[in-house]
Design a protein around this motif. Structure first.
Motif, PDB file in Angstrom:
ATOM      1  N   ALA A  76       0.823  -1.209   0.000  1.00 26.82           N
ATOM      2  CA  ALA A  76       0.000   0.000   0.000  1.00 26.82           C
ATOM      3  C   ALA A  76       0.858   1.260   0.000  1.00 26.82           C
ATOM      4  CB  ALA A  76      -0.936  -0.004   1.202  1.00 26.82           C
ATOM      5  N   THR A  77       1.876   1.313   0.858  1.00 25.54           N
ATOM      6  CA  THR A  77       2.704   2.521   0.912  1.00 25.54           C
ATOM      7  C   THR A  77       3.575   2.656  -0.336  1.00 25.54           C
ATOM      8  OG1 THR A  77       4.361   1.309   2.225  1.00 25.54           O
ATOM      9  CG2 THR A  77       2.734   2.633   3.428  1.00 25.54           C
ATOM     10  N   GLN A  78       3.985   1.523  -0.902  1.00 30.75           N
ATOM     11  CA  GLN A  78       4.753   1.577  -2.140  1.00 30.75           C
ATOM     12  C   GLN A  78       3.898   2.110  -3.286  1.00 30.75           C
ATOM     13  OE1 GLN A  78       5.977  -2.203  -3.864  1.00 30.75           O
ATOM     14  NE2 GLN A  78       7.924  -1.315  -4.509  1.00 30.75           N
ATOM     15  N   ASN A  79       2.680   1.633  -3.395  1.00 30.16           N
ATOM     16  CA  ASN A  79       1.788   2.110  -4.452  1.00 30.16           C
ATOM     17  C   ASN A  79       1.456   3.580  -4.282  1.00 30.16           C
ATOM     18  OD1 ASN A  79       1.673  -0.323  -5.857  1.00 30.16           O
ATOM     19  ND2 ASN A  79      -0.078  -1.078  -4.678  1.00 30.16           N
ATOM     20  N   ALA A  80       1.323   4.040  -3.039  1.00 29.50           N
ATOM     21  CA  ALA A  80       1.060   5.461  -2.793  1.00 29.50           C
ATOM     22  C   ALA A  80       2.249   6.310  -3.234  1.00 29.50           C
ATOM     23  CB  ALA A  80       0.763   5.693  -1.317  1.00 29.50           C
ATOM     24  N   ALA A  81       3.463   5.825  -2.988  1.00 26.66           N
ATOM     25  CA  ALA A  81       4.655   6.553  -3.430  1.00 26.66           C
ATOM     26  C   ALA A  81       4.747   6.570  -4.950  1.00 26.66           C
ATOM     27  CB  ALA A  81       5.907   5.915  -2.821  1.00 26.66           C
ATOM     28  N   ARG A  82       4.423   5.461  -5.581  1.00 21.93           N
ATOM     29  CA  ARG A  82       4.419   5.418  -7.051  1.00 21.93           C
ATOM     30  C   ARG A  82       3.415   6.405  -7.626  1.00 21.93           C
ATOM     31  NH1 ARG A  82       4.281  -1.213  -7.627  1.00 21.93           N
ATOM     32  NH2 ARG A  82       6.544  -1.582  -7.512  1.00 21.93           N
ATOM     33  N   LYS A  83       2.225   6.435  -7.069  1.00 22.19           N
ATOM     34  CA  LYS A  83       1.197   7.361  -7.560  1.00 22.19           C
ATOM     35  C   LYS A  83       1.647   8.806  -7.395  1.00 22.19           C
ATOM     36  CE  LYS A  83      -3.689   8.626  -7.235  1.00 22.19           C
ATOM     37  NZ  LYS A  83      -3.386  10.082  -7.218  1.00 22.19           N
ATOM     38  N   ALA A  84       2.299   9.103  -6.271  1.00 24.09           N
ATOM     39  CA  ALA A  84       2.776  10.463  -6.041  1.00 24.09           C
ATOM     40  C   ALA A  84       3.849  10.852  -7.056  1.00 24.09           C
ATOM     41  CB  ALA A  84       3.304  10.588  -4.618  1.00 24.09           C
ATOM     42  N   TRP A  85       4.703   9.886  -7.436  1.00 25.86           N
ATOM     43  CA  TRP A  85       5.697  10.156  -8.488  1.00 25.86           C
ATOM     44  C   TRP A  85       4.995  10.486  -9.801  1.00 25.86           C
ATOM     45  CZ3 TRP A  85       7.118   8.459 -13.307  1.00 25.86           C
ATOM     46  CH2 TRP A  85       8.399   8.768 -13.750  1.00 25.86           C
ATOM     47  N   LEU A  86       4.017   9.697 -10.171  1.00 30.06           N
ATOM     48  CA  LEU A  86       3.272   9.938 -11.414  1.00 30.06           C
ATOM     49  C   LEU A  86       2.579  11.293 -11.384  1.00 30.06           C
ATOM     50  CD1 LEU A  86       1.676   6.392 -11.848  1.00 30.06           C
ATOM     51  CD2 LEU A  86       3.517   7.359 -13.244  1.00 30.06           C
ATOM     52  N   ASP A  87       1.987  11.643 -10.244  1.00 31.66           N
ATOM     53  CA  ASP A  87       1.300  12.933 -10.119  1.00 31.66           C
ATOM     54  C   ASP A  87       2.279  14.089 -10.300  1.00 31.66           C
ATOM     55  OD1 ASP A  87      -1.069  11.598  -9.645  1.00 31.66           O
ATOM     56  OD2 ASP A  87      -1.027  11.895  -7.468  1.00 31.66           O
ATOM     57  N   ALA A  88       3.457  13.976  -9.689  1.00 30.16           N
ATOM     58  CA  ALA A  88       4.435  15.057  -9.793  1.00 30.16           C
ATOM     59  C   ALA A  88       4.976  15.201 -11.210  1.00 30.16           C
ATOM     60  CB  ALA A  88       5.586  14.812  -8.808  1.00 30.16           C
ATOM     61  N   ARG A  89       5.109  14.098 -11.919  1.00 31.90           N
ATOM     62  CA  ARG A  89       5.596  14.149 -13.294  1.00 31.90           C
ATOM     63  C   ARG A  89       4.657  14.923 -14.207  1.00 31.90           C
ATOM     64  NH1 ARG A  89      10.606  13.332 -15.252  1.00 31.90           N
ATOM     65  NH2 ARG A  89       9.795  12.407 -17.155  1.00 31.90           N
ATOM     66  N   GLU A  90       3.373  14.946 -13.893  1.00 26.60           N
ATOM     67  CA  GLU A  90       2.414  15.691 -14.703  1.00 26.60           C
ATOM     68  C   GLU A  90       2.781  17.171 -14.771  1.00 26.60           C
ATOM     69  OE1 GLU A  90      -0.643  14.552 -16.423  1.00 26.60           O
ATOM     70  OE2 GLU A  90       0.712  12.826 -16.293  1.00 26.60           O
ATOM     71  N   PHE A  91       3.324  17.700 -13.688  1.00 27.58           N
ATOM     72  CA  PHE A  91       3.701  19.116 -13.665  1.00 27.58           C
ATOM     73  C   PHE A  91       5.111  19.329 -14.187  1.00 27.58           C
ATOM     74  CE2 PHE A  91       0.292  18.598 -10.625  1.00 27.58           C
ATOM     75  CZ  PHE A  91      -0.570  19.604 -11.025  1.00 27.58           C
ATOM     76  N   TYR A  92       6.027  18.441 -13.820  1.00 26.86           N
ATOM     77  CA  TYR A  92       7.390  18.621 -14.318  1.00 26.86           C
ATOM     78  C   TYR A  92       7.435  18.521 -15.834  1.00 26.86           C
ATOM     79  CZ  TYR A  92      12.260  18.430 -15.290  1.00 26.86           C
ATOM     80  OH  TYR A  92      13.489  18.739 -15.816  1.00 26.86           O
ATOM     81  N   GLY A  93       6.677  17.603 -16.415  1.00 26.03           N
ATOM     82  CA  GLY A  93       6.708  17.435 -17.864  1.00 26.03           C
ATOM     83  C   GLY A  93       6.401  18.713 -18.618  1.00 26.03           C
ATOM     84  N   GLN A  94       5.543  19.539 -18.056  1.00 30.85           N
ATOM     85  CA  GLN A  94       5.189  20.798 -18.712  1.00 30.85           C
ATOM     86  C   GLN A  94       6.326  21.816 -18.650  1.00 30.85           C
ATOM     87  OE1 GLN A  94       0.904  22.029 -17.863  1.00 30.85           O
ATOM     88  NE2 GLN A  94       1.070  20.244 -16.501  1.00 30.85           N
ATOM     89  N   THR A  95       7.223  21.691 -17.675  1.00 32.60           N
ATOM     90  CA  THR A  95       8.336  22.639 -17.562  1.00 32.60           C
ATOM     91  C   THR A  95       9.404  22.424 -18.621  1.00 32.60           C
ATOM     92  OG1 THR A  95       9.783  21.327 -16.076  1.00 32.60           O
ATOM     93  CG2 THR A  95       8.016  22.633 -15.049  1.00 32.60           C
ATOM     94  N   GLU A  96       9.339  21.316 -19.354  1.00 35.29           N
ATOM     95  CA  GLU A  96      10.356  21.063 -20.374  1.00 35.29           C
ATOM     96  C   GLU A  96      10.333  22.129 -21.469  1.00 35.29           C
ATOM     97  OE1 GLU A  96      12.602  18.780 -19.710  1.00 35.29           O
ATOM     98  OE2 GLU A  96      11.832  16.766 -20.071  1.00 35.29           O
ATOM     99  N   ALA A  97       9.242  22.864 -21.570  1.00 43.48           N
ATOM    100  CA  ALA A  97       9.148  23.948 -22.549  1.00 43.48           C
ATOM    101  C   ALA A  97      10.025  25.143 -22.177  1.00 43.48           C
ATOM    102  CB  ALA A  97       7.692  24.406 -22.683  1.00 43.48           C
TER     103      ALA A  97
END
Length: 395
Positions: A76-97
């Motif tokens: 459960a805690t591992q999956n929560a950490a994975r989801k948080a990584w995916l969520d954060a990537r949504e914002f970082y990906g936009q900064t590549e511009a």
């Protein structure tokens, strides 16, 4: 992808620029008065700072989830950490511009290589199939500190990646050995007595996450408003020169990086190791957020993490004041690229395996073609406002 590409983006020819005072009336979104270059530049800076701030906030949530996982490893805690990584990537990906013009993230002293370098040789960090003792983690003589991991990043090889998003991704997911899903690193890798060097694995994930946040903050600080000596203070006063940099960033991400290094290379090699986020199978979303980041800057529009919308004069408005036809053409092409990126199938590593005329590969190719045309339209848009030559990163 690789930092050597940045040099080609910065080898620029002589550029002529139309003075801001000569611009026709602004597009509707800019209001009734004549649009000034300074307004476009300053809104860009506002958008950049907002996007980095959201990325940091999301990464801090990821860090909390990782700390919870390390304190009590479980599915459960591992999956929560994975989801948080995916969520954060949504914002970082936009900064590549915001890259490719010698800005604070990827100038000579910038931390981009520590933040988002790839592809990653997994065996440089931890065990892999066939070698249980591989990597920095399994070398107990090596101290695990931010300073040491930063020094080891890309040491003796650009795939020797020890820091950043993809090092964290590998620690959370492990190698992707599943044709139909992401990596499946067991949570027991972090439990003493279940896997050798579990204590070092916990320390590594904690430290590499702290380093990522430090690096992101160092970039955001250079875009913070009201600071006398940071990058933004000079950029906001740069007028046409700053606008030129914005065009270079969008055009280079469009063709050289996203269409080229991130999509064309993987299509040609059909190799999972050439996909951007290979451990989590998040590569399809990387393409979407990169394309979205380009559209954000072009339109001067950004939806923040809290749901509010930041809107102001973008490059579209500046171009429309000179040539509304090319402005509209570019807007439509950028929208087409975003839509095409959304259509890329997941998992990406399987989509690239099909026959050359497969439906999955056709959708990836459509995105490449759209981004390639988009880069040409951006060059034409730059010419419409007086920039006669843009040397962009090429694949």
């Amino acid at each position: 992808m690789y930092r050597y590409l940045i040099a080609s983006a910065l080898t620029l020819g002589t550029l002529a620029a139309t003075p801001a005072s000569a611009a026709p009336p602004a597009a509707a979104s800019a209001g009734p008065s004549a649009l000034q270059a300074s307004a476009v530049v300053q809104h860009y800076s506002t958008l950049v700072y907002a996007n980095y701030s959201d990325t940091i906030a999301a990464a801090q949530q990821m860090q909390k989830a990782i700390h919870a996982f390390l304190a009590k490893p479980s599915p459960a805690t591992q999956n929560a950490a994975r989801k948080a990584w995916l969520d954060a990537r949504e914002f970082y990906g936009q900064t590549e511009a915001f890259r490719f013009y010698d800005g604070p993230i990827d100038n000579a002293d910038g931390p981009e290589g520590q933040i988002n370098a790839w592809p990653m040789d997994e065996s440089y960090v931890d065990y892999v199939v066939g070698d249980d003792n591989a990597g920095l983690i399994n070398n107990r003589k090596l101290p695990i500190t931010k300073e040491r991991l930063a020094a080891l990043n890309e040491h003796d090889g650009e795939e020797n990646i020890s820091t950043g998003w993809h090092a964290i991704e590998f620690m959370l997911w492990g190698q992707d050995l599943d044709d139909h899903g992401p990596g499946a690193r067991p949570y027991t890798d972090f439990v003493d007595g279940k896997k050798p060097n579990a204590d070092r694995r916990r320390a590594y994930l904690k430290v590499v996450t702290e380093l990522l946040l430090d690096d992101l903050q160092s970039v955001a600080d250079q875009w913070k408003p009201g600071v006398k000596n940071n990058f933004r203070a000079t950029f906001d006063q740069g007028g046409d020169e700053s606008l030129r940099k914005v065009f270079i960033g969008l055009g280079s991400l469009s063709r050289g990086e996203l269409a080229g290094e991130r999509l064309e290379v993987a299509m040609a090699s059909r190799d999972q190791e050439d996909e951007h986020s290979c451990f989590s199978d998040n590569t399809h979303r990387d393409a979407v957020t990169n394309a979205q980041g380009i559209q954000n800057v072009w339109l001067g529009h950004y939806q923040r993490r809290n749901g509010t919308v930041l809107q102001g004069p973008g490059l579209r408005d500046w171009v429309a004041a000179q040539d509304p036809v090319i402005a509209e053409k570019t807007s439509l092409q950028i929208a087409k690229s975003v839509a095409s990126a959304h259509a890329i199938p997941a998992p990406f590593d399987q989509a690239i395996q099909g026959a050359r005329d497969s439906a999955a590969r056709a959708k990836i190719q459509a995105t490449i073609d759209s981004l390639t045309q988009q880069s040409k339209d951006l060059v034409d848009a730059a010419k419409a406002v007086g920039f006669e030559q843009l040397n962009l990163v090429e694949p």
